[in-house]
Design an enzyme around this catalytic site. Structure first.
Site, PDB file in Angstrom:
ATOM      1  N   LYS A   1      26.644  16.310   9.117  1.00 54.42           N
ATOM      2  CA  LYS A   1      27.577  16.540   8.019  1.00 54.42           C
ATOM      3  C   LYS A   1      26.798  16.544   6.713  1.00 54.42           C
ATOM      4  O   LYS A   1      25.921  15.695   6.502  1.00 54.42           O
ATOM      5  CB  LYS A   1      28.636  15.440   8.034  1.00 54.42           C
ATOM      6  CG  LYS A   1      29.751  15.593   7.002  1.00 54.42           C
ATOM      7  CD  LYS A   1      30.741  14.445   7.173  1.00 54.42           C
ATOM      8  CE  LYS A   1      31.894  14.512   6.185  1.00 54.42           C
ATOM      9  NZ  LYS A   1      32.853  13.391   6.391  1.00 54.42           N
TER      10      LYS A   1
ATOM     11  N   SER B   1      37.292  14.780   7.092  1.00 52.38           N
ATOM     12  CA  SER B   1      36.412  15.649   6.338  1.00 52.38           C
ATOM     13  C   SER B   1      35.191  16.135   7.114  1.00 52.38           C
ATOM     14  O   SER B   1      34.432  16.974   6.628  1.00 52.38           O
ATOM     15  CB  SER B   1      35.941  14.936   5.062  1.00 52.38           C
ATOM     16  OG  SER B   1      35.220  13.745   5.387  1.00 52.38           O
TER      17      SER B   1
ATOM     18  N   SER C   1      38.157  10.563   9.048  1.00 49.93           N
ATOM     19  CA  SER C   1      37.343  11.767   8.875  1.00 49.93           C
ATOM     20  C   SER C   1      36.427  12.099  10.037  1.00 49.93           C
ATOM     21  O   SER C   1      35.824  13.163  10.061  1.00 49.93           O
ATOM     22  CB  SER C   1      36.516  11.666   7.588  1.00 49.93           C
ATOM     23  OG  SER C   1      37.346  11.811   6.461  1.00 49.93           O
TER      24      SER C   1
END
Length: 488
Positions: A88, A168, A192
């Site tokens: 990420k 996210s 997330s």
């Protein structure tokens, strides 16, 4: 925005590669060794398909050279030898900028690996690149669309590109679901990791808070932030978590060994698992999918304790939000000040100004209402501390700890979230029913989501939550459930 094709770079020499090649631990190898072949195939797959899904921001320029180095090695392979891993893009890696999806950090070259990334490299993993995310880990606007960032655009659901990938850790989950990689690293403050994993039909593992170092990760709130794996199986997620765990914690060795072996429980018989009622009675289709999983557990000899819930105090929701706002302003400013580059002069206030100055690129779809609330939050440190202690107690001592103790539970089960809703840049996210993320996030408990349900063509994740510092036991339970469900 540049397509993935224009940002791929190849043949960059890894620092120290010449030394490694000349050492007795390496031998000559052709250019089509197994690791190189695997990495080349992954890059080709991303080039071919990711224009539609936008799961990947950029390929690591050193990935091909690292793959060749691993093919040359004579020494025993590490536990993740040749495994391509996407990060990420709020996690630092030395060979790529770390942007958190924001154009303000597009040149954030720190030239350092987050500790978890260094651990992956030592285990033999190949850092394939950076995955897209909800910008600022979805802590910029109250009207955001999960998976959108100024740097990466809109990530799309792996099963239906018109629908949300959740976030996210959007790109991390979509990349695994599409098969670009078998494992990626996400981060979670509240949902997330588990939400995008559940929405895209893969395994997500949020560890006990503190098991993985948060150093080198763009923060939201240090009392809840954690990195964790998203993978195509419980075994791979668990092995990855074992590798990235912070060995400085006193429980780390025991947890890591158990995550590798998955032998903390040999079968499900005799376990006591509570059913988290808050996720039920929203949609009969969701309930039916959960009931199928409960039937599997019953068949395996599990004692189910139904109708369990946590009722926090009045005002809990606002207090927990204020805690995140306070920590975000404090922790983000500290992170920015620590940057080893010109961006160290930035602050939350200057980021707000940057977004206003670049509104066409950054604010076209939604505002920065959370940024503004964080910057203008009037809470004193004492007020923040009071709220932090109260909210944590509500979810920990009076919440999950109470349920585990009173009912002698081994785990809790329920619906993670979903199914996926339509992407909507006008109204933002529209979560479909209550889920299980918030309680474990605030309390710090480990949380695994498994792709065990489906509504129409869309996955529905089923959650297991365990006791803090018993990640290895939770993983073993999840592995047993994963197997029993597949055999049903």
């Amino acid at each position: 925005m540049n397509s993935i094709h224009t940002i791929l770079r190849r043949g960059v020499i890894v620092s120290g590669l010449t030394l490694l090649v000349s050492s007795p631990n390496v031998v000559s190898a052709p250019d089509d060794g197994p690791v190189q072949t695997r990495i080349a195939a992954a890059i080709a797959d991303i080039e071919k398909r990711d224009e539609q899904y936008r799961a990947v921001i950029a390929i690591d320029p050193e990935a091909t050279a690292v793959a060749r180095m691993l093919d040359l090695q004579r020494k025993a392979p590490g536990p993740m030898h040749g495994e391509p891993v996407l990060l990420k893009d709020n996690i630092e890696s030395k060979s790529q900028p770390t942007t958190a999806g924001s154009l303000a950090l597009a040149k954030n070259h720190t030239e350092r690996d987050a500790p978890l990334v260094a651990k992956l490299r030592r285990a033999g993993a190949v850092i394939l690149g950076k995955a897209n995310l909800s910008e600022w880990a979805n802590f910029r606007s109250e009207f955001s669309s999960s998976g959108w960032s100024g740097v990466g655009g809109q990530t799309r659901n792996a099963h239906d590109p018109a629908r949300t990938p959740c976030g996210s850790s959007s790109g991390s989950a979509v990349a695994v679901a599409l098969g670009y990689v078998d494992v990626a690293i996400g981060t979670e403050t509240s949902g997330s990791i588990v939400c995008p994993a559940a929405i895209n039909g893969v395994v997500g593992f949020k560890p006990t808070h503190g098991l993985v170092s948060g150093e080198g990760i763009v923060p939201i709130a240090s009392t809840q932030d954690t990195a964790g794996p998203i993978a195509n199986s419980v075994a791979l997620a668990s092995r990855t978590l074992a590798i990235i765990s912070d060995e400085r914690h006193e429980s780390s060795a025991t947890i890591s060994e158990g995550l590798m072996s998955l032998d903390a429980v040999s079968d499900l018989s005799g376990l006591r698992i509570g059913v988290f009622a808050r996720t039920q009675n929203f949609d009969p289709r969701r309930d039916a999918e959960l009931e199928t999983v409960l039937d599997v557990l019953r068949d395996q000899g599990v004692t189910l304790i139904p109708e369990l819930d946590i009722e926090p105090y009045e005002g809990y929701g606002q207090d927990s939000y204020d805690v995140l706002l306070y920590e975000f302003r404090r922790d983000l400013n500290a992170y920015l000040a620590s940057l080893p580059n010109a961006l160290s002069e930035m602050t939350l206030a200057s980021l707000i100004d940057f977004n206003e100055e670049h509104a066409k690129d950054e604010l076209e779809h939604f505002d920065q209402s959370i940024f503004l609330k964080a910057q203008n939050l009037p809470d004193t440190q004492d007020e923040y501390q009071e709220k932090r202690l109260a909210t944590q107690k509500a979810m920990r001592e009076d919440g999950l700890d109470r349920l585990f103790s009173e009912h002698q539970l081994d785990a809790l089960v329920g619906i993670t979230v979903g199914p996926a809703w339509m992407i909507d840049w006008v109204n933002g996210d529209a979560f479909f029913g209550s889920g299980m993320a918030g309680q474990a996030a605030v309390a710090g408990n480990p949380h695994i989501t498994l792709p065990l349900g489906k509504i129409a063509h869309l996955p529905l994740g089923i959650s297991l939550v365990g006791k803090r510092w018993e990640d290895h036991k939770l993983a073993a339970i999840a592995a047993q459930l994963e197997k029993a469900h597949a055999e049903r």
